[in-house]
Design a protein around this motif. Sequence first.
Motif, short mmCIF file in Angstrom:
data_model
loop_
_atom_site.label_atom_id
_atom_site.label_comp_id
_atom_site.label_asym_id
_atom_site.label_seq_id
_atom_site.Cartn_x
_atom_site.Cartn_y
_atom_site.Cartn_z
N GLN A 136 0.82 -1.20 0.00
CA GLN A 136 0.00 0.00 0.00
C GLN A 136 0.86 1.25 0.00
O GLN A 136 1.98 1.25 0.49
N VAL A 137 0.31 2.29 -0.58
CA VAL A 137 0.98 3.59 -0.62
C VAL A 137 0.02 4.62 -0.05
O VAL A 137 -1.16 4.63 -0.42
N GLN A 138 0.50 5.44 0.81
CA GLN A 138 -0.29 6.54 1.35
C GLN A 138 0.23 7.85 0.78
O GLN A 138 1.44 8.08 0.75
N LEU A 139 -0.67 8.68 0.31
CA LEU A 139 -0.32 9.97 -0.26
C LEU A 139 -0.92 11.08 0.59
O LEU A 139 -2.11 11.00 0.95
N VAL A 140 -0.12 12.09 0.88
CA VAL A 140 -0.60 13.21 1.68
C VAL A 140 -0.29 14.50 0.93
O VAL A 140 0.87 14.80 0.64
N GLU A 141 -1.35 15.26 0.62
CA GLU A 141 -1.19 16.55 -0.03
C GLU A 141 -1.17 17.66 1.00
O GLU A 141 -1.74 17.54 2.09
N SER A 142 -0.53 18.75 0.64
CA SER A 142 -0.53 19.95 1.46
C SER A 142 -0.31 21.15 0.57
O SER A 142 0.06 21.01 -0.60
N GLY A 143 -0.57 22.34 1.12
CA GLY A 143 -0.28 23.56 0.39
C GLY A 143 -1.48 24.29 -0.16
O GLY A 143 -1.35 25.37 -0.74
N GLY A 144 -2.67 23.71 -0.02
CA GLY A 144 -3.85 24.40 -0.50
C GLY A 144 -4.19 25.59 0.37
O GLY A 144 -3.58 25.81 1.42
N GLY A 145 -5.14 26.38 -0.07
CA GLY A 145 -5.56 27.54 0.70
C GLY A 145 -6.36 28.51 -0.14
O GLY A 145 -6.83 28.18 -1.24
N LEU A 146 -6.51 29.71 0.40
CA LEU A 146 -7.26 30.77 -0.25
C LEU A 146 -6.27 31.76 -0.86
O LEU A 146 -5.35 32.22 -0.18
N VAL A 147 -6.49 32.11 -2.11
CA VAL A 147 -5.61 33.05 -2.80
C VAL A 147 -6.45 33.92 -3.70
O VAL A 147 -7.51 33.49 -4.19
N GLN A 148 -6.00 35.13 -3.93
CA GLN A 148 -6.70 36.01 -4.87
C GLN A 148 -6.36 35.61 -6.30
O GLN A 148 -5.29 35.05 -6.57
N ALA A 149 -7.26 35.94 -7.20
CA ALA A 149 -7.00 35.69 -8.62
C ALA A 149 -5.70 36.36 -9.02
O ALA A 149 -5.42 37.50 -8.63
N GLY A 150 -4.90 35.64 -9.78
CA GLY A 150 -3.59 36.13 -10.17
C GLY A 150 -2.47 35.69 -9.24
O GLY A 150 -1.29 35.87 -9.57
N GLY A 151 -2.84 35.14 -8.10
CA GLY A 151 -1.85 34.71 -7.12
C GLY A 151 -1.31 33.33 -7.41
O GLY A 151 -1.62 32.71 -8.44
N SER A 152 -0.50 32.84 -6.47
CA SER A 152 0.18 31.56 -6.65
C SER A 152 0.04 30.69 -5.41
O SER A 152 -0.10 31.20 -4.29
N LEU A 153 0.07 29.39 -5.63
CA LEU A 153 0.14 28.40 -4.57
C LEU A 153 1.05 27.27 -5.03
O LEU A 153 1.16 27.01 -6.23
N ARG A 154 1.65 26.59 -4.07
CA ARG A 154 2.45 25.42 -4.37
C ARG A 154 1.92 24.24 -3.56
O ARG A 154 1.95 24.26 -2.34
N LEU A 155 1.44 23.25 -4.28
CA LEU A 155 0.95 22.03 -3.64
C LEU A 155 2.07 21.01 -3.56
O LEU A 155 2.90 20.91 -4.46
N SER A 156 2.06 20.26 -2.48
CA SER A 156 3.04 19.19 -2.29
C SER A 156 2.32 17.88 -2.06
O SER A 156 1.22 17.85 -1.53
N ALA A 161 -6.42 9.63 -17.19
CA ALA A 161 -7.56 8.87 -16.69
C ALA A 161 -7.45 8.59 -15.20
O ALA A 161 -6.48 7.96 -14.76
N PRO A 162 -8.43 9.03 -14.41
CA PRO A 162 -8.39 8.71 -12.98
C PRO A 162 -8.28 7.20 -12.71
O PRO A 162 -7.63 6.80 -11.74
N SER A 163 -8.87 6.40 -13.57
CA SER A 163 -8.84 4.96 -13.36
C SER A 163 -7.45 4.36 -13.50
O SER A 163 -7.21 3.22 -13.11
N GLN A 164 -6.52 5.12 -14.07
CA GLN A 164 -5.14 4.64 -14.25
C GLN A 164 -4.41 4.53 -12.91
O GLN A 164 -3.50 3.73 -12.76
N TYR A 165 -4.82 5.32 -11.94
CA TYR A 165 -4.07 5.49 -10.70
C TYR A 165 -4.61 4.61 -9.59
O TYR A 165 -5.82 4.58 -9.34
N GLU A 166 -3.72 3.93 -8.93
CA GLU A 166 -4.11 3.00 -7.86
C GLU A 166 -4.25 3.67 -6.50
O GLU A 166 -5.00 3.19 -5.64
N TYR A 167 -3.52 4.74 -6.29
CA TYR A 167 -3.48 5.35 -4.97
C TYR A 167 -3.82 6.84 -5.06
O TYR A 167 -3.39 7.52 -6.01
N TRP A 168 -4.55 7.30 -4.06
CA TRP A 168 -5.02 8.68 -4.03
C TRP A 168 -4.81 9.28 -2.66
O TRP A 168 -4.94 8.59 -1.64
N GLY A 169 -4.51 10.60 -2.64
CA GLY A 169 -4.50 11.33 -1.40
C GLY A 169 -5.89 11.76 -1.01
O GLY A 169 -6.87 11.51 -1.72
#
Length: 128
Positions: free
Chosen positions: A1-21, A111-119
């Motif tokens: 099994q593989v566990q995936l953990v995302e981070s980095g989301g949030g609220l930003v104004q249009a034109g801004g930037s975010l970095r997801l990990s 294709a989402p169906s291609q991927y076995e593991y999801w965060g």
Amino acid sequence: QVQLVESGGGLVQAGGSLRLSCAASGRTFISYNMGWFRQAPGKEREFVAAISWGGASIYYQDSVKGRFTISSGNAKNTVYLQMNSLKPEDAAVYYCAADNPHDDGPYNYWAPSQYEYWGQGTQVTVSS
């Protein structure tokens, strides 16, 4: 099994930037194809970007080309999504996904169906 953990989301104004990990743990002794998908309320989950294991191939949805950049981290099976010039229509829950490249068949990266593991997903909100 593989566990995936995302981070980095949030609220930003249009034109801004975010970095997801996205960091993988568990059965990570092989390298995986990694993808980012997003899902807005009432819509299907859609492909955003993907990077093949080893980084030889990179793919983007047309609407994010030139604004988003997917990259691999120094740690195995770590992937980032740099999002610049964000638009209100980019708002969604963003999911990281992993695909075992040693399975038979082509890599249908879109294709989402291609991927076995999801965060669990990370919320991106873009205010206009």
